[in-house]
Design an enzyme around this catalytic site. Structure first.
Site, PDB file in Angstrom:
ATOM      1  N   GLN A  38      -5.336  -1.709   9.329  1.00  0.00           N
ATOM      2  CA  GLN A  38      -5.166  -3.052   8.776  1.00  0.00           C
ATOM      3  C   GLN A  38      -5.801  -4.097   9.697  1.00  0.00           C
ATOM      4  O   GLN A  38      -5.576  -4.092  10.907  1.00  0.00           O
ATOM      5  CB  GLN A  38      -3.664  -3.338   8.587  1.00  0.00           C
TER       6      GLN A  38
ATOM      7  N   LYS B  99       0.844  -1.207   0.000  1.00  0.00           N
ATOM      8  CA  LYS B  99       0.000   0.000   0.000  1.00  0.00           C
ATOM      9  C   LYS B  99       0.870   1.244   0.000  1.00  0.00           C
ATOM     10  O   LYS B  99       0.613   2.201  -0.738  1.00  0.00           O
ATOM     11  CB  LYS B  99      -0.908   0.007   1.236  1.00  0.00           C
TER      12      LYS B  99
ATOM     13  N   ASP C  39     -11.835   2.139   3.547  1.00  0.00           N
ATOM     14  CA  ASP C  39     -12.126   0.704   3.568  1.00  0.00           C
ATOM     15  C   ASP C  39     -13.632   0.440   3.431  1.00  0.00           C
ATOM     16  O   ASP C  39     -14.051  -0.703   3.231  1.00  0.00           O
ATOM     17  CB  ASP C  39     -11.676   0.110   4.909  1.00  0.00           C
TER      18      ASP C  39
HETATM   19  N1  GUN Z   1      -6.905  -7.186   5.661  1.00  0.00           N
HETATM   20  C1  GUN Z   1      -7.036  -7.893   4.511  1.00  0.00           C
HETATM   21  N2  GUN Z   1      -7.676  -7.170   3.585  1.00  0.00           N
HETATM   22  C2  GUN Z   1      -7.953  -5.980   4.151  1.00  0.00           C
HETATM   23  C3  GUN Z   1      -8.615  -4.797   3.678  1.00  0.00           C
HETATM   24  O1  GUN Z   1      -9.082  -4.691   2.550  1.00  0.00           O
HETATM   25  N3  GUN Z   1      -8.709  -3.785   4.575  1.00  0.00           N
HETATM   26  C4  GUN Z   1      -8.209  -3.888   5.829  1.00  0.00           C
HETATM   27  N4  GUN Z   1      -8.351  -2.844   6.638  1.00  0.00           N
HETATM   28  N5  GUN Z   1      -7.605  -4.949   6.298  1.00  0.00           N
HETATM   29  C5  GUN Z   1      -7.473  -5.993   5.457  1.00  0.00           C
END
Ligand code: GUN
Length: 294
Positions: free
Chosen positions: A98, A54, A121
């Site tokens: 996350q 990211k 998200d």
């Molecule tokens: N963990 C795995 N995929 C994601 C996601 O799309 N967003 C978040 N916040 N955590 C994740």
């Protein structure tokens, strides 16, 4: 005839290029630099990989990337205080915590603390509720990626039968809502559904998001169907190294499907690209600018 392989890697790269072009435009015309803050608690190895990716991709798109790492024994109050700071920071337009969080933290409380305008998200109840109500909302990135991939082979989903296997807040549920917005007829299946094979056989569009390696078999698939595999399961390979497999038995399904996403190189690539899209959208919305073209 074997299925068309939907190349998530290339499609995600094209999307990132379009985001970067639009980021350059808002920078030039409005002096706005979209910023994404990612919060990682602890050292889950898979999460570490996602967060690094990211960070790199956010910077490559010309956006500001803010990374916050906290120890896995962080007090909930401290994490909430960080979120409050990010909510108030004008350089931050998107906040992503996350997941999964360590068990000592209450995920719902943490997500509810994020400003819904910065909830890239799409997990805050404000956005989840708006999506369910058919209203404009920030939507979760993986389901957005699934829709984009589908449309590369089926530009209109109008009237098609779709099955979503899995009902998580991160993927299954929001994906159902996005498919409804596209006028698909949606069946929601999950671990307790009976006769999944029969349900699946009626679907023009199959979305597998259950987290069970190769659960969806080739003989479940309607000939010509589009198969989108959201699963990322880590399995020990024959050579002792970890191998990634999806929720679909790829070798079988590709002989029947019209189009299918591989794992890796399918949906996984799209999630971060869609996160960049959401961050750009959030930045424009917060700045009172029109919705960007991407
Ligand atoms: N963990 C795995 N995929 C994601 C996601 O799309 N967003 C978040 N916040 N955590 C994740």
């Amino acid at each position: 005839m074997t299925a068309t392989i939907i190349d998530g890697k290339t499609i995600a790269a094209e999307l990132r290029k379009r985001v970067a072009a639009d980021v350059a435009r808002v920078k030039r015309d409005h002096d706005l630099v979209p910023g994404l803050a990612v919060v990682l608690v602890g050292h889950d190895p898979a999460s570490e990989v996602y967060v690094r990716s990211k960070h790199t991709q956010t910077q490559a798109a010309g956006m500001a990337s803010f990374e916050h790492r906290l120890p896995d024994d962080v007090a909930q109050g401290e994490l909430l205080a960080l979120i409050a700071t990010l909510n108030a920071d004008p350089a931050v337009h998107g906040i992503l915590v996350q997941l999964p969080l360590p068990k000592s933290l209450d995920t719902e409380t943490i997500i509810n603390a994020i400003d819904p305008m910065k909830d890239v998200d799409g997990l805050h109840p404000h956005n989840a509720g708006r999506l369910a109500g058919g209203l404009p909302a920030l939507s979760p990135c993986t389901p957005l990626g699934c829709i984009i991939l589908t449309k590369t082979v089926r530009p209109s989903l109008d009237g098609l039968n779709a099955i979503v296997i899995g009902r998580s807040n991160l993927v299954g549920r929001p994906l159902v809502q996005l498919l409804l917005n596209e006028n698909a007829t949606v069946t929601i299946a999950h671990s307790r559904s009976r006769d999944l094979a029969r349900l699946c056989a009626q679907a023009d569009l199959v979305y597998a998001a259950v987290g069970r390696p190769e659960m969806v078999r080739g003989d479940w698939i309607k000939p010509g169907a589009v198969v989108i595999d959201v699963g990322i399961n880590r399995m020990p390979g024959d050579d002792g190294r970890t191998r990634l497999v999806g929720d679909v038995a790829f070798a079988e399904a590709r002989e029947v499907a019209g189009a299918i996403t591989p794992v890796p190189g399918g949906v996984g690539q799209m999630t971060v690209a869609c996160l960049l899209v959401n961050t750009l959208r959030a930045a424009c919305a917060i700045a009172g600018l029109p919705k960007p073209a991407v």
